[in-house]
Design a protein around this motif. Sequence first.
Motif, short mmCIF file in Angstrom:
data_model
loop_
_atom_site.label_atom_id
_atom_site.label_comp_id
_atom_site.label_asym_id
_atom_site.label_seq_id
_atom_site.Cartn_x
_atom_site.Cartn_y
_atom_site.Cartn_z
N LEU A 21 0.83 -1.19 0.00
CA LEU A 21 0.00 0.00 0.00
C LEU A 21 0.87 1.25 0.00
N LEU A 23 2.16 5.15 1.00
CA LEU A 23 2.34 5.87 2.25
C LEU A 23 1.07 6.64 2.57
N PRO A 24 0.48 6.42 3.75
CA PRO A 24 -0.70 7.20 4.12
C PRO A 24 -0.35 8.69 4.25
N PHE A 32 4.16 8.08 10.06
CA PHE A 32 4.12 6.67 9.69
C PHE A 32 5.53 6.12 9.50
N SER A 34 8.13 3.61 7.61
CA SER A 34 8.37 2.91 6.35
C SER A 34 9.54 1.96 6.57
N SER A 66 -3.67 -3.89 11.49
CA SER A 66 -3.92 -3.35 10.15
C SER A 66 -3.88 -4.51 9.17
N SER A 67 -4.30 -4.25 7.95
CA SER A 67 -4.32 -5.31 6.93
C SER A 67 -2.90 -5.75 6.58
N GLN A 69 0.25 -6.96 4.34
CA GLN A 69 0.70 -6.59 3.00
C GLN A 69 1.70 -7.63 2.52
N HIS A 89 5.08 0.49 3.66
CA HIS A 89 4.60 1.58 4.52
C HIS A 89 3.59 1.00 5.50
N ILE A 90 3.92 1.08 6.78
CA ILE A 90 3.01 0.61 7.81
C ILE A 90 1.82 1.57 7.85
N GLN A 91 0.62 1.02 7.81
CA GLN A 91 -0.58 1.82 7.63
C GLN A 91 -1.14 2.39 8.94
N ARG A 92 -0.62 1.98 10.06
CA ARG A 92 -1.05 2.53 11.35
C ARG A 92 -0.13 3.68 11.73
#
Length: 168
Positions: A21, A23-24, A32, A34, A66-67, A69, A89-92
Amino acid sequence: MADNSVQYTMKNMIQARGTLLPLPEVTADRSFLSLYIDRIGFKDTSSYLEPYLTISVKDENGKDLSSPQDTPISGHRSDACIHFGVQVHIQRPLESLLAGHAIVFEFKHYKPKKRAVSTKCWAFLEHDELKEGEVALELYKKPCDPKRKKLKLMSVKPLFLHLKLILP
């Protein structure tokens, strides 16, 4: 039988691209982590077909935060390493990751005789290890234990998952 091969082909195509995913959106109150996944060490890299990593964030009870990846399938190998060269990229947001969580990395590969994807080993990165820079994580035998209670090293040889942590 044809249905299984069609299912495997579709799943194979998705795995080849991975499910990483972007980068938020970073804001003043959200930052966030990475991870640059460089390589993983093995004694016989040619025996692993279609290797990839599944990355997930787990709480202290092993629940997904989180989901998960998947990296794209790696096509680059050397004698003792499978190279990934991808950024995850960690989504939390870092601000929501409490002590006790871990980022879990599962190394998976395809086994043609079983027509299935298998987890070979796993590694983890704990909250207190989140410091910018390079890190080498020990590899543990399957099954994956996201609670991190029953850890068994995969090998006595110095085999590691090599990462670079990128903090905002």
